[in-house]
Motif scaffolding. Structure first.
Motif, short mmCIF file in Angstrom:
data_model
loop_
_atom_site.label_atom_id
_atom_site.label_comp_id
_atom_site.label_asym_id
_atom_site.label_seq_id
_atom_site.Cartn_x
_atom_site.Cartn_y
_atom_site.Cartn_z
N VAL B 4 0.85 -1.18 0.00
CA VAL B 4 0.00 0.00 0.00
C VAL B 4 0.90 1.24 0.00
CG1 VAL B 4 -1.76 1.29 1.26
CG2 VAL B 4 -1.79 -1.24 1.25
N GLN B 6 1.24 5.42 0.21
CA GLN B 6 0.58 6.65 0.64
C GLN B 6 1.51 7.83 0.35
OE1 GLN B 6 -0.93 4.87 4.79
NE2 GLN B 6 -1.84 6.87 4.34
N CYS B 23 -3.90 7.51 -1.26
CA CYS B 23 -3.62 6.11 -0.94
C CYS B 23 -3.83 5.25 -2.17
CB CYS B 23 -4.53 5.64 0.18
SG CYS B 23 -4.50 3.85 0.46
N VAL B 32 -10.62 -0.17 0.53
CA VAL B 32 -9.70 0.75 1.19
C VAL B 32 -10.31 1.23 2.50
CG1 VAL B 32 -8.76 3.09 1.04
CG2 VAL B 32 -8.48 1.53 -0.87
N TRP B 34 -9.49 3.94 5.87
CA TRP B 34 -8.68 5.03 6.42
C TRP B 34 -8.80 5.01 7.95
CZ3 TRP B 34 -5.31 8.24 3.94
CH2 TRP B 34 -5.40 8.32 2.55
N CYS B 92 -3.76 4.36 5.70
CA CYS B 92 -4.65 3.71 4.76
C CYS B 92 -4.33 2.22 4.79
CB CYS B 92 -4.41 4.29 3.37
SG CYS B 92 -5.17 3.39 2.02
N GLY B 108 -0.53 0.92 4.82
CA GLY B 108 0.50 1.74 4.22
C GLY B 108 1.37 2.38 5.29
N THR B 111 0.55 8.93 6.43
CA THR B 111 0.87 10.33 6.17
C THR B 111 0.79 11.07 7.50
OG1 THR B 111 0.01 10.39 3.91
CG2 THR B 111 0.11 12.48 5.08
#
Lengths: 113, 116
Positions: B4, B6, B23, B32, B34, B92, B108, B111
């Motif tokens: 994954v 990001q 993502c 997906v 979050w 994500c 992932g 962020t």
């Protein structure tokens, strides 16, 4: 509301010893319990999961135990290594939650040389 | 097989600006999720999407936050008029098409959003 929580925020073990990380949960409808490892600055990494109709599952150097009577989950790491140092989260998922994971607050495992 | 992805990995915004987090799921994954993580806390679910559909947004704040997963391209988490309380790590995860039981979610790298 439903929650997944951990007994201890930090755990320090000597390299080579076994580690036990505990987790309490409150959602009786959980279908699966999962342990994740999160290293600093990285995303959670899957370690092992256990279905709610099981009480023990073993992986490579890890064992997860589930006690539904007291709603308790534990992760045992055999022969702990420096690379095992990380934050460990338990999480649960239930079929009624549209696949979302509910995470506990985490235990910081530190492996001492 | 890339995991994954990001981006950006780090994002700094001033109060009132917009933040867009992207993502890209693993190849073959059409689902997906979050999550948001505050310092020294566990991840909190925000939203679950399939291609062009929001399946569950029960964890999304009612205002300023939105998410999409278009037919082509990455999933986007958008935060309008950011405030300092939005500072967090946003992760994500993706999974293959859901069958019986559950499918493992692959995360992932996240962020890290900082609002000045």
């Amino acid at each position: 509301g439903e929650s997944v929580g951990l007994h201890l925020p930090t755990l320090s073990v000597q390299e080579g010893d076994n580690s036990i990380i505990n987790c309490a949960y409150s959602n009786s409808a959980s279908d699966y319990f999962i342990w994740y490892k999160q290293e600093s600055g990285k995303g959670p990494q899957f370690i092992i999961d256990i279905r709610s109709n099981m009480d023990k599952r073993q992986g490579q150097r890890v064992t997860v135990l589930l006690n539904k009577t007291v709603k308790h989950l534990s992760l045992q790491i055999a022969a702990t290594q420096p690379g095992d140092s990380a934050v460990y989260f338990c999480a649960e998922i239930s079929s009624g939650s549209a696949r979302q994971l509910t995470f506990g607050s985490g235990t910081q495992l530190t492996v001492l040389p | 097989n890339a995991g994954v992805m990001q981006n950006p990995r780090h994002l700094v915004r001033r109060r009132g600006q917009e933040a867009r987090l992207r993502c890209s799921p693993m190849k073959g994954h059409s689902h997906v999720y979050w999550y948001r993580q505050l310092p020294e806390e566990g991840l909190k679910f925000m939203v679950y999407l399939q291609k062009e559909n929001i399946i569950d947004e029960s964890g999304m704040p009612k205002e300023r936050f939105s998410a999409e997963f278009p037919k082509e391209g990455p999933s986007i988490l958008r935060i309008q008029q950011v405030v300092r309380g939005d500072s967090a790590a946003y992760f994500c995860a993706s999974s293959p098409p859901v069958g019986v039981g559950y499918n493992e979610q692959f995360f992932g790298p996240g962020t890290r959003l900082t609002v000045l």
